[in-house]
Design an enzyme around this catalytic site. Structure first.
Site, PDB file in Angstrom:
ATOM      1  N   LYS A  13       0.843  -1.215   0.000  1.00 32.04           N
ATOM      2  CA  LYS A  13       0.000   0.000   0.000  1.00 32.04           C
ATOM      3  C   LYS A  13       0.868   1.252   0.000  1.00 32.04           C
ATOM      4  O   LYS A  13       0.666   2.171  -0.799  1.00 32.04           O
ATOM      5  CB  LYS A  13      -0.926   0.018   1.239  1.00 32.04           C
ATOM      6  CG  LYS A  13      -1.830  -1.193   1.349  1.00 32.04           C
ATOM      7  CD  LYS A  13      -2.731  -1.120   2.577  1.00 32.04           C
ATOM      8  CE  LYS A  13      -1.991  -1.196   3.895  1.00 32.04           C
ATOM      9  NZ  LYS A  13      -1.344  -2.492   4.152  1.00 32.04           N
ATOM     10  N   ARG A  88     -10.177   0.095   8.220  1.00 35.13           N
ATOM     11  CA  ARG A  88      -9.609  -1.217   8.535  1.00 35.13           C
ATOM     12  C   ARG A  88     -10.632  -2.158   9.134  1.00 35.13           C
ATOM     13  O   ARG A  88     -10.303  -3.276   9.509  1.00 35.13           O
ATOM     14  CB  ARG A  88      -8.468  -1.029   9.532  1.00 35.13           C
ATOM     15  CG  ARG A  88      -7.108  -1.176   8.886  1.00 35.13           C
ATOM     16  CD  ARG A  88      -6.071  -0.936   9.943  1.00 35.13           C
ATOM     17  NE  ARG A  88      -4.901  -1.700   9.696  1.00 35.13           N
ATOM     18  CZ  ARG A  88      -3.809  -1.195   9.121  1.00 35.13           C
ATOM     19  NH1 ARG A  88      -3.785   0.039   8.718  1.00 35.13           N
ATOM     20  NH2 ARG A  88      -2.761  -1.948   8.960  1.00 35.13           N
ATOM     21  N   ARG A 122      11.813  -5.294   5.198  1.00 35.98           N
ATOM     22  CA  ARG A 122      11.586  -3.875   4.881  1.00 35.98           C
ATOM     23  C   ARG A 122      12.501  -2.971   5.722  1.00 35.98           C
ATOM     24  O   ARG A 122      12.735  -3.202   6.889  1.00 35.98           O
ATOM     25  CB  ARG A 122      10.132  -3.502   5.176  1.00 35.98           C
ATOM     26  CG  ARG A 122       9.878  -1.999   5.076  1.00 35.98           C
ATOM     27  CD  ARG A 122       8.433  -1.638   5.159  1.00 35.98           C
ATOM     28  NE  ARG A 122       7.736  -2.285   6.234  1.00 35.98           N
ATOM     29  CZ  ARG A 122       6.404  -2.361   6.312  1.00 35.98           C
ATOM     30  NH1 ARG A 122       5.672  -1.842   5.369  1.00 35.98           N
ATOM     31  NH2 ARG A 122       5.844  -2.955   7.321  1.00 35.98           N
ATOM     32  N   ARG A 152      10.997  -0.902  11.265  1.00 31.65           N
ATOM     33  CA  ARG A 152       9.871  -0.539  12.124  1.00 31.65           C
ATOM     34  C   ARG A 152       9.779  -1.481  13.316  1.00 31.65           C
ATOM     35  O   ARG A 152      10.052  -2.665  13.186  1.00 31.65           O
ATOM     36  CB  ARG A 152       8.559  -0.627  11.317  1.00 31.65           C
ATOM     37  CG  ARG A 152       8.141   0.685  10.715  1.00 31.65           C
ATOM     38  CD  ARG A 152       7.018   0.575   9.723  1.00 31.65           C
ATOM     39  NE  ARG A 152       5.855  -0.189  10.122  1.00 31.65           N
ATOM     40  CZ  ARG A 152       4.765  -0.339   9.357  1.00 31.65           C
ATOM     41  NH1 ARG A 152       4.717   0.247   8.176  1.00 31.65           N
ATOM     42  NH2 ARG A 152       3.753  -1.060   9.758  1.00 31.65           N
ATOM     43  N   ARG A 163      -0.506  -9.062  13.249  1.00 29.06           N
ATOM     44  CA  ARG A 163      -1.079  -8.078  12.300  1.00 29.06           C
ATOM     45  C   ARG A 163      -1.825  -8.800  11.186  1.00 29.06           C
ATOM     46  O   ARG A 163      -2.890  -8.358  10.748  1.00 29.06           O
ATOM     47  CB  ARG A 163       0.037  -7.208  11.710  1.00 29.06           C
ATOM     48  CG  ARG A 163       0.547  -6.170  12.690  1.00 29.06           C
ATOM     49  CD  ARG A 163       1.932  -5.656  12.324  1.00 29.06           C
ATOM     50  NE  ARG A 163       1.994  -5.011  11.021  1.00 29.06           N
ATOM     51  CZ  ARG A 163       3.135  -4.746  10.381  1.00 29.06           C
ATOM     52  NH1 ARG A 163       4.290  -5.056  10.940  1.00 29.06           N
ATOM     53  NH2 ARG A 163       3.107  -4.150   9.214  1.00 29.06           N
TER      54      ARG A 163
HETATM   55  P1  AP5 Z   1       4.852  -1.593   1.844  1.00 29.39           P
HETATM   56  O1  AP5 Z   1       4.507  -0.783   0.663  1.00 29.39           O
HETATM   57  O2  AP5 Z   1       5.562  -0.926   2.955  1.00 29.39           O
HETATM   58  O3  AP5 Z   1       3.553  -2.388   2.371  1.00 29.39           O
HETATM   59  P2  AP5 Z   1       2.279  -1.879   3.155  1.00 29.39           P
HETATM   60  O4  AP5 Z   1       1.095  -2.523   2.532  1.00 29.39           O
HETATM   61  O5  AP5 Z   1       2.265  -0.398   3.284  1.00 29.39           O
HETATM   62  O6  AP5 Z   1       2.552  -2.605   4.529  1.00 29.39           O
HETATM   63  P3  AP5 Z   1       2.443  -2.061   6.025  1.00 29.39           P
HETATM   64  O7  AP5 Z   1       3.245  -3.036   6.852  1.00 29.39           O
HETATM   65  O8  AP5 Z   1       2.781  -0.619   6.129  1.00 29.39           O
HETATM   66  O9  AP5 Z   1       0.928  -2.271   6.282  1.00 29.39           O
HETATM   67  P4  AP5 Z   1       0.201  -2.290   7.608  1.00 29.39           P
HETATM   68  O10 AP5 Z   1      -1.194  -2.166   7.166  1.00 29.39           O
HETATM   69  O11 AP5 Z   1       0.506  -3.474   8.463  1.00 29.39           O
HETATM   70  O12 AP5 Z   1       0.827  -1.070   8.443  1.00 29.39           O
HETATM   71  P5  AP5 Z   1       0.314   0.393   8.759  1.00 29.39           P
HETATM   72  O13 AP5 Z   1       1.476   1.282   8.865  1.00 29.39           O
HETATM   73  O14 AP5 Z   1      -0.800   0.769   7.855  1.00 29.39           O
HETATM   74  O15 AP5 Z   1       5.720  -2.846   1.320  1.00 29.39           O
HETATM   75  C1  AP5 Z   1       6.214  -3.827   2.223  1.00 29.39           C
HETATM   76  C2  AP5 Z   1       7.580  -4.341   1.737  1.00 29.39           C
HETATM   77  O16 AP5 Z   1       7.419  -5.032   0.506  1.00 29.39           O
HETATM   78  C3  AP5 Z   1       8.617  -3.247   1.475  1.00 29.39           C
HETATM   79  O17 AP5 Z   1       9.874  -3.739   1.823  1.00 29.39           O
HETATM   80  C4  AP5 Z   1       8.527  -3.006  -0.042  1.00 29.39           C
HETATM   81  O18 AP5 Z   1       9.733  -2.532  -0.555  1.00 29.39           O
HETATM   82  C5  AP5 Z   1       8.177  -4.407  -0.535  1.00 29.39           C
HETATM   83  N1  AP5 Z   1       7.319  -4.427  -1.729  1.00 29.39           N
HETATM   84  C6  AP5 Z   1       6.222  -3.641  -1.970  1.00 29.39           C
HETATM   85  N2  AP5 Z   1       5.659  -3.958  -3.157  1.00 29.39           N
HETATM   86  C7  AP5 Z   1       6.396  -4.987  -3.661  1.00 29.39           C
HETATM   87  C8  AP5 Z   1       6.318  -5.774  -4.862  1.00 29.39           C
HETATM   88  N3  AP5 Z   1       5.360  -5.559  -5.780  1.00 29.39           N
HETATM   89  N4  AP5 Z   1       7.242  -6.742  -5.052  1.00 29.39           N
HETATM   90  C9  AP5 Z   1       8.222  -6.969  -4.135  1.00 29.39           C
HETATM   91  N5  AP5 Z   1       8.353  -6.258  -2.993  1.00 29.39           N
HETATM   92  C10 AP5 Z   1       7.454  -5.279  -2.762  1.00 29.39           C
HETATM   93  O19 AP5 Z   1      -0.339   0.209  10.215  1.00 29.39           O
HETATM   94  C11 AP5 Z   1       0.491  -0.111  11.328  1.00 29.39           C
HETATM   95  C12 AP5 Z   1      -0.361  -0.258  12.575  1.00 29.39           C
HETATM   96  O20 AP5 Z   1      -1.022   0.988  12.864  1.00 29.39           O
HETATM   97  C13 AP5 Z   1      -1.485  -1.288  12.493  1.00 29.39           C
HETATM   98  O21 AP5 Z   1      -1.046  -2.595  12.776  1.00 29.39           O
HETATM   99  C14 AP5 Z   1      -2.468  -0.751  13.544  1.00 29.39           C
HETATM  100  O22 AP5 Z   1      -2.053  -1.103  14.842  1.00 29.39           O
HETATM  101  C15 AP5 Z   1      -2.334   0.761  13.383  1.00 29.39           C
HETATM  102  N6  AP5 Z   1      -3.326   1.313  12.435  1.00 29.39           N
HETATM  103  C16 AP5 Z   1      -3.072   1.865  11.213  1.00 29.39           C
HETATM  104  N7  AP5 Z   1      -4.222   2.233  10.609  1.00 29.39           N
HETATM  105  C17 AP5 Z   1      -5.229   1.913  11.468  1.00 29.39           C
HETATM  106  C18 AP5 Z   1      -6.646   2.006  11.412  1.00 29.39           C
HETATM  107  N8  AP5 Z   1      -7.280   2.500  10.327  1.00 29.39           N
HETATM  108  N9  AP5 Z   1      -7.352   1.568  12.490  1.00 29.39           N
HETATM  109  C19 AP5 Z   1      -6.754   1.073  13.573  1.00 29.39           C
HETATM  110  N10 AP5 Z   1      -5.421   0.924  13.693  1.00 29.39           N
HETATM  111  C20 AP5 Z   1      -4.651   1.333  12.638  1.00 29.39           C
HETATM  112 MG    MG Z   2       2.440   0.952   4.877  1.00 32.56          MG
END
Ligand code: AP5
Ligand code: MG
Length: 213
Positions: A13, A88, A122, A152, A163
Site C-alpha cells: 500500500k 480497517r 523492509r 519498524r 497483524r
Molecule cells: P509496503 O509498501 O511498505 O507495504 P504496506 O502494505 O504499506 O505494509 P504495512 O506493513 O505498512 O501495512 P500495515 O497495514 O501493516 O501497516 P500500517 O502502517 O498501515 O511494502 C512492504 C515491503 O514489501 C517493502 O519492503 C517493499 O519494498 C516491498 N514491496 C512492496 N511492493 C512490492 C512488490 N510488488 N514486489 C516486491 N516487494 C514489494 O499500520 C500499522 C499499525 O497501525 C497497524 O497494525 C495498527 O495497529 C495501526 N493502524 C493503522 N491504521 C489503522 C486504522 N485505520 N485503524 C486502527 N489501527 C490502525
Molecule cells: Mg504501509
C-alpha cells in the site's frame, strides 16, 4: 478522485501510494504513518496507539476515525486523496462514508506466503520511503533524502503474525464491502515488481478519468 488502498500488511500500500503520489495529483494519507509520527513526538495519541501497534491490534476506532475526519477537512485534499490503511474494519468504512465520498477502492492482493519476507526485510526512512533489503545492495541510507534507514518496531515475525491475523479477521471483509458498493478494483500483484503493479493501478485510474500530473 478519492481512493482507499486496501491490502494486507506488506501488500505494498505504502509503496504504491508513493508511486501514485508522484504521478497523480493525490494526497497520500497513511494512518500508520500518522500514528508513528505521534509515537515519535510522544503525544497523547501516540501513547494510546503504541500499545495497540506493538500488539498487532487495531487502534480504537474513535481515535482513528477522529484523526482521519480531521485530516480530510483540510484544504489540500480537495483535489483528491489516497487513504492508506484506513478504513480497517466495517465500522470505520461506514464512518468514512459519512464524512467523505470514496470513488474507488484499490485492493492489492498478494499471496500470504510472500508477506512475512516482505515485511521482515523492509527498511524505512523517516521521509516516508520504504525499501526491501534485497534491493538495497547493502545500502543503509535513503536514496531520496540520504537519511539512515531503520526497521519498524512492529516488523518482527511475532507482531507481523498478529497483524496478519487482525487483517484477515477485521479488514478482509472490506473487500466485499467495496465490491457491494460497486467500487472495487483488485490488482493481483503476485511476484510482480512494484512498477508493474503501479502500471495496472495507473491504467485503471486513467480509465476512470483521472489525469496524470
Ligand atoms: P509496503 O509498501 O511498505 O507495504 P504496506 O502494505 O504499506 O505494509 P504495512 O506493513 O505498512 O501495512 P500495515 O497495514 O501493516 O501497516 P500500517 O502502517 O498501515 O511494502 C512492504 C515491503 O514489501 C517493502 O519492503 C517493499 O519494498 C516491498 N514491496 C512492496 N511492493 C512490492 C512488490 N510488488 N514486489 C516486491 N516487494 C514489494 O499500520 C500499522 C499499525 O497501525 C497497524 O497494525 C495498527 O495497529 C495501526 N493502524 C493503522 N491504521 C489503522 C486504522 N485505520 N485503524 C486502527 N489501527 C490502525
Ligand atoms: Mg504501509
Amino acid at each position: 478522485m478519492n481512493i482507499v488502498l486496501l491490502g494486507a500488511p506488506g501488500a505494498g500500500k505504502g509503496t504504491q501510494a508513493s508511486l501514485l503520489e508522484e504521478s497523480f495529483h493525490l494526497v497520500h494519507i497513511s494512518t500508520g504513518d500518522i500514528f508513528r509520527a505521534n509515537i515519535k513526538e510522544g503525544t497523547p495519541i501516540g501513547k494510546i496507539a503504541k500499545s495497540y501497534i506493538d500488539a498487532g491490534k487495531l487502534v480504537p476506532d474513535e481515535v482513528t476515525c477522529d484523526i482521519v475526519k480531521d485530516r480530510l477537512s483540510k484544504e489540500d485534499v480537495k483535489g483528491g486523496f489516497m487513504l492508506d490503511g484506513f478504513p480497517r474494519n466495517t465500522f470505520q468504512a461506514e464512518q468514512l462514508d459519512r464524512f467523505a465520498h470514496i470513488d474507488l477502492c484499490v485492493n492489492i492482493d498478494v499471496d500470504l506466503s510472500l508477506l512475512m519476507d516482505r515485511i521482515c526485510g523492509r527498511r524505512v526512512c523517516s521521509c516516508g520511503e520504504s525499501y526491501h533489503v534485497s534491493t538495497l545492495n547493502g545500502a543503509t541510507t535513503c536514496k531520496k533524502c540520504g537519511k539512515e534507514l531503520y526497521r519498524r518496531d512492529d516488523d518482527n515475525p511475532e507482531t507481523v503474525q498478529k497483524r496478519l491475523d487482525t487483517y484477515f479477521k477485521e479488514t478482509a471483509p472490506l473487500v466485499e464491502y467495496y465490491a457491494n458498493a460497486g467500487k472495487l478494483f483488485t490488482v493481483t500483484s503476485g511476484k510482480q515488481p512494484p512498477k508493474a503493479v503501479y502500471d495496472k493501478i495507473a491504467k485503471e485510474l486513467v480509465r476512470r478519468g483521472r489525469s496524470k500530473k
